[in-house]
Design a protein around this motif. Structure first.
Motif, PDB file in Angstrom:
ATOM      1  N   TYR A  95       0.821  -1.203   0.000  1.00  0.00           N
ATOM      2  CA  TYR A  95       0.000   0.000   0.000  1.00  0.00           C
ATOM      3  C   TYR A  95       0.862   1.263   0.000  1.00  0.00           C
ATOM      4  CZ  TYR A  95      -3.435   3.517   1.199  1.00  0.00           C
ATOM      5  OH  TYR A  95      -4.216   4.654   1.178  1.00  0.00           O
ATOM      6  N   ILE A  96       1.981   1.239   0.729  1.00  0.00           N
ATOM      7  CA  ILE A  96       2.870   2.407   0.755  1.00  0.00           C
ATOM      8  C   ILE A  96       3.396   2.704  -0.644  1.00  0.00           C
ATOM      9  CG2 ILE A  96       5.118   3.240   1.553  1.00  0.00           C
ATOM     10  CD1 ILE A  96       4.582   1.852   4.216  1.00  0.00           C
ATOM     11  N   SER A  97       3.863   1.668  -1.355  1.00  0.00           N
ATOM     12  CA  SER A  97       4.364   1.884  -2.714  1.00  0.00           C
ATOM     13  C   SER A  97       3.235   2.292  -3.655  1.00  0.00           C
ATOM     14  CB  SER A  97       5.033   0.605  -3.239  1.00  0.00           C
ATOM     15  OG  SER A  97       6.214   0.321  -2.517  1.00  0.00           O
ATOM     16  N   TYR A  98       2.088   1.656  -3.503  1.00  0.00           N
ATOM     17  CA  TYR A  98       0.936   1.973  -4.357  1.00  0.00           C
ATOM     18  C   TYR A  98       0.510   3.428  -4.217  1.00  0.00           C
ATOM     19  CZ  TYR A  98      -4.047   2.368  -5.443  1.00  0.00           C
ATOM     20  OH  TYR A  98      -5.264   2.804  -5.902  1.00  0.00           O
ATOM     21  N   SER A  99       0.514   3.941  -2.997  1.00  0.00           N
ATOM     22  CA  SER A  99      -0.020   5.279  -2.740  1.00  0.00           C
ATOM     23  C   SER A  99       1.062   6.363  -2.725  1.00  0.00           C
ATOM     24  CB  SER A  99      -0.756   5.298  -1.400  1.00  0.00           C
ATOM     25  OG  SER A  99       0.116   4.939  -0.333  1.00  0.00           O
ATOM     26  N   LEU A 136      -2.212  -3.660  -7.056  1.00  0.00           N
ATOM     27  CA  LEU A 136      -3.580  -3.899  -6.596  1.00  0.00           C
ATOM     28  C   LEU A 136      -3.964  -5.373  -6.576  1.00  0.00           C
ATOM     29  CD1 LEU A 136      -5.593  -0.940  -8.194  1.00  0.00           C
ATOM     30  CD2 LEU A 136      -4.993  -1.298  -5.794  1.00  0.00           C
ATOM     31  N   PRO A 161       3.287   9.342  -3.500  1.00  0.00           N
ATOM     32  CA  PRO A 161       3.185  10.441  -4.474  1.00  0.00           C
ATOM     33  C   PRO A 161       4.389  10.442  -5.397  1.00  0.00           C
ATOM     34  CG  PRO A 161       3.794  11.286  -2.310  1.00  0.00           C
ATOM     35  CD  PRO A 161       3.467   9.838  -2.122  1.00  0.00           C
ATOM     36  N   ARG A 192       0.711   1.817 -10.678  1.00  0.00           N
ATOM     37  CA  ARG A 192       0.055   1.601  -9.380  1.00  0.00           C
ATOM     38  C   ARG A 192      -0.814   0.348  -9.400  1.00  0.00           C
ATOM     39  NH1 ARG A 192       0.772   6.207  -6.288  1.00  0.00           N
ATOM     40  NH2 ARG A 192       1.248   8.117  -7.459  1.00  0.00           N
ATOM     41  N   SER A 193      -1.419   0.054 -10.543  1.00  0.00           N
ATOM     42  CA  SER A 193      -2.312  -1.103 -10.637  1.00  0.00           C
ATOM     43  C   SER A 193      -1.567  -2.422 -10.480  1.00  0.00           C
ATOM     44  CB  SER A 193      -3.050  -1.081 -11.981  1.00  0.00           C
ATOM     45  OG  SER A 193      -3.883   0.052 -12.081  1.00  0.00           O
TER      46      SER A 193
END
Length: 510
Positions: free
Chosen positions: A97-101, A187, A103, A183-184
C-alpha cells in the motif's frame, strides 16, 4: 495421503487448504520481485528519474530480501507458525500500500514500501519450505516441493507478463477497474494477500515446534551488516552514477566490509551452542552441493530473465505487453513442470534430473548468443521455453534433496542457508550482467557527435553496441549452465531420505 493432519497442539487441520493458502500468498508476494521490470519506463516518467534510479525498485527489493532471509530461521523457531504468517501477510499489505499510494514527488517513500514488501517475502518464502518439511513425510516431500516451485520459479517468470498486460490497457474485474498505471501492478497482489490474511485466522496452524530462544543481537547485527553491505555493493555496480566494479566508496568498500562481517558472523555461529543460523549444515556434502547447484540454476534463470525483456523493448522496440507475452509460454511450462519434476524426484532422485536439466539449459542458452536485430520473437519464445523446462527439472528437486539431506530439526537453518545463498547468487548475476551490458554498450557505442551528423548511423551503432553487451551477458550465463552440468555429477545417486541427527554430529569433525 490423508487430508486431515494434526498440529503441534494436537488440533486437526486441513493440510491441503493450509498449503494452498501459503502457496498463493507467497506467490503474490514474490511477484513483486520482477513485476516492475516492464514498468521502469513508466516509473521514470512519473517520478522524473533516470534508469539507474528506477532500477532501485528491484535492487533494493533483492537487498532487503537477502538481509531478511538469515533471520527467518530464528523467527520460525521462536514464534508460532500461524501468527508469524499473519504478521508477514500484514507487513506485505502495508508495504504494497505504501508503494501503491506513494506520491510521484517522493521516490524514497516508494522504496520504503518496496523494502517492507521484501522483508515480508523474506519471511514467507523460507517459512513455506520449512512448513513443507514438517507437514509432509519424506516420500511425499518432492511433490510438495514441486508445488513450491510454482512460487519460487514461476512468480518471477510471470511477473513481467502480468505487469505488461496491466500496463497495456484498462481491465475490469467484478466492477473494479485496473487502470494502465504502474500503481495497478500492486492492486491484484494486495487483493489476493488481503483474502489470504483473513483466511489465515481460520486455516493456518502451528506446525513447527517452537523454542523460547533469546535473540542474539550480535548475530543479528553481523548478519544484517554483512549481507546488507555486501548486497548494497553489488546493487551499486549497475548504477550509472558510479564507476562500476571498481568504484571504491560505493562498490568496493561496502562489499569488503560486508564480507568481513559475514566472516565474523560465520565464526560466531560456529562458537555458539545454539547458533542464530546453524552454518554447520554446510558440512553435509549433499546439502552443500545441492545448495550450490540451486544457486547456479537461479543465476542461469535470472541471467536471461532480466536481459530478455530489456532486449525486446530497447533493441526490438516491443511494447511491455508484447515482450511479456513472448516469455509467457516459458512461465507456463515451468509452472506445469515444477510439480511433475517434484513427483519424478520422489522416484528417481535429484542427480538424473539435475544432469538432464542443466544439459537442456546449456543447449537452450547457446542460441541466445546469436540473436540480432531481426531475430524472430518465435525463436526467442521457443528457446526461452526450453530453458524454463530445464529450470523446472532442476530447481525444486534440488531444493527437496537439500532439505532431505538434513535432520528435520535443522530444516529452518537449512532453508535459511539455502535461500540466502540463492538470493546472493541472484544479486550477483543481476549486478554483473547489468554492469557488463551497460559497460560494453558505453565503450562500443558511437560518439555523441554522430547523433547530429547522421542520426540513422548513430542509432544503428548504438543498437549494435547494446547487442554486443547482451551477447557477452548470455555467454556468461552459458558458462554458468555448463558449470552446473559439471557439478551435478557429484550429486548422490537416487533419492536422499532425511538423515539422523547423528549424521550432522559426525560431519562436524570433518
Amino acid at each position: 495421503m490423508a487430508l486431515r493432519a494434526v498440529d503441534i497442539h494436537g488440533k486437526k487441520y486441513n493440510r491441503s487448504l493450509f498449503v494452498c493458502v501459503i502457496l498463493i500468498a507467497t506467490f503474490a508476494g514474490m511477484l513483486m520481485g520482477t513485476s516492475l521490470g516492464t514498468a521502469l519506463p513508466t516509473l521514470m516518467t512519473d517520478f522524473h528519474i533516470d534508469l539507474a534510479t528506477a532500477q532501485e525498485a528491484t535492487t533494493w527489493f533483492l537487498m532487503a530480501n537477502g538481509i531478511m532471509i538469515p533471520v527467518s530461521a530464528y523467527l520460525s523457531t521462536k514464534f508460532p507458525t500461524k501468527w508469524l504468517y499473519i504478521a508477514a501477510f500484514a507487513l506485505l499489505l502495508i508495504g504494497q500500500y505504501i508503494s501503491y499510494s506513494a506520491p510521484t514527488t517522493n521516490w524514497h517513500l516508494f522504496l520504503i514500501g518496496r523494502v517492507i514488501q521484501a522483508i515480508a517475502v523474506g519471511i514467507t518464502m523460507p517459512l513455506m519450505q520449512v512448513v513443507i518439511v514438517y507437514i509432509f513425510p519424506a516420500e511425499k516431500r518432492g511433490a510438495a516441493m514441486g508445488l513450491g516451485g510454482l512460487v519460487i520459479g514461476m512468480a518471477p517468470a510471470i511477473g513481467p507478463t502480468l505487469s505488461g498486460w496491466i500496463l497495456n490497457s484498462d481491465h475490469s474485474f467484478f466492477g473494479f477497474t485496473l487502470t494502465n498505471s504502474w500503481r495497478s501492478i500492486f492492486l491484484l497482489p494486495m487483493f489476493v494477500i488481503g483474502i489470504d490474511f483473513i483466511l489465515s485466522f481460520f486455516i493456518l496452524h502451528d506446525v513447527i515446534p517452537n523454542e523460547n530462544i533469546k535473540l542474539d543481537w550480535r548475530s543479528l547485527v553481523q548478519s544484517t551488516l554483512g549481507f546488507g553491505l555486501f548486497l548494497l555493493g553489488l546493487t551499486n555496480v549497475a548504477n550509472s552514477h558510479y564507476d562500476g566494479w571498481f568504484d571504491l566508496p560505493h562498490v568496493v568498500l561496502p562489499g569488503v566490509v560486508g564480507i568481513f562481517f559475514i566472516i565474523t558472523f560465520i565464526w560466531h555461529q560456529l562458537e555458539m551452542n545454539k547458533p542464530f543460523l546453524d552454518v554447520r549444515v554446510f558440512k553435509i556434502k549433499q546439502f552443500s552441493i545441492t545448495t550450490l547447484l540451486t544457486s547456479l540454476s537461479m543465476m542461469v534463470l535470472m541471467g536471461i530473465e532480466m536481459m530478455i525483456p530489456t532486449y525486446l523493448q530497447e533493441v526490438r522496440g516491443l511494447s511491455p505487453l508484447s515482450s511479456g507475452l513472448t516469455l509467457l509460454p516459458g512461465a507456463l511450462i515451468m509452472g506445469l513442470m515444477s510439480p511433475i519434476s517434484g513427483a519424478i524426484y520422489d522416484r528417481a532422485g535429484a542427480k538424473r534430473l539435475a544432469r538432464v536439466g542443466f544439459m537442456i539449459l546449456t543447449m537452450a542458452t547457446l542460441p541466445f548468443l546469436f540473436i540480432g536485430l531481426t531475430t524472430p520473437t518465435d525463436f526467442i519464445t521457443v528457446f526461452y521455453s526450453l530453458r524454463m523446462f530445464g529450470i523446472a527439472m532442476v530447481m525444486m528437486p534440488l531444493t527437496a534433496s537439500a532439505m532431505s539431506a538434513l535432520p528435520q530439526d535443522k530444516a529452518a537453518d537449512g532453508t535459511a542457508a539455502n535461500n540466502t545463498s540463492r538470493q546472493i547468487a541472484s544479486a550477483i548475476i543481476v549486478s554483473l550482467l547489468s554492469s557488463v551490458t551497460q559497460n560494453i554498450a558505453n565503450t562500443q557505442g558511437p560518439a555523441a557527435s554522430l547523433k547530429t551528423a547522421n542520426i540513422f548511423e548513430y542509432s544503428r551503432k548504438t543498437l549494435d553496441a547494446m547487442l554486443s553487451g547482451f551477447h557477452v551477458s548470455f555467454a556468461i550465463t552459458l558458462l554458468l549452465a555448463l558449470l552446473g552440468l559439471i557439478v551435478a555429477s557429484f550429486l548422490h545417486a537416487g533419492k536422499v531420505i532425511n538423515q539422523s541427527d547423528d549424521l550432522l554430529e559426525n560431519k562436524e569433525g570433518i
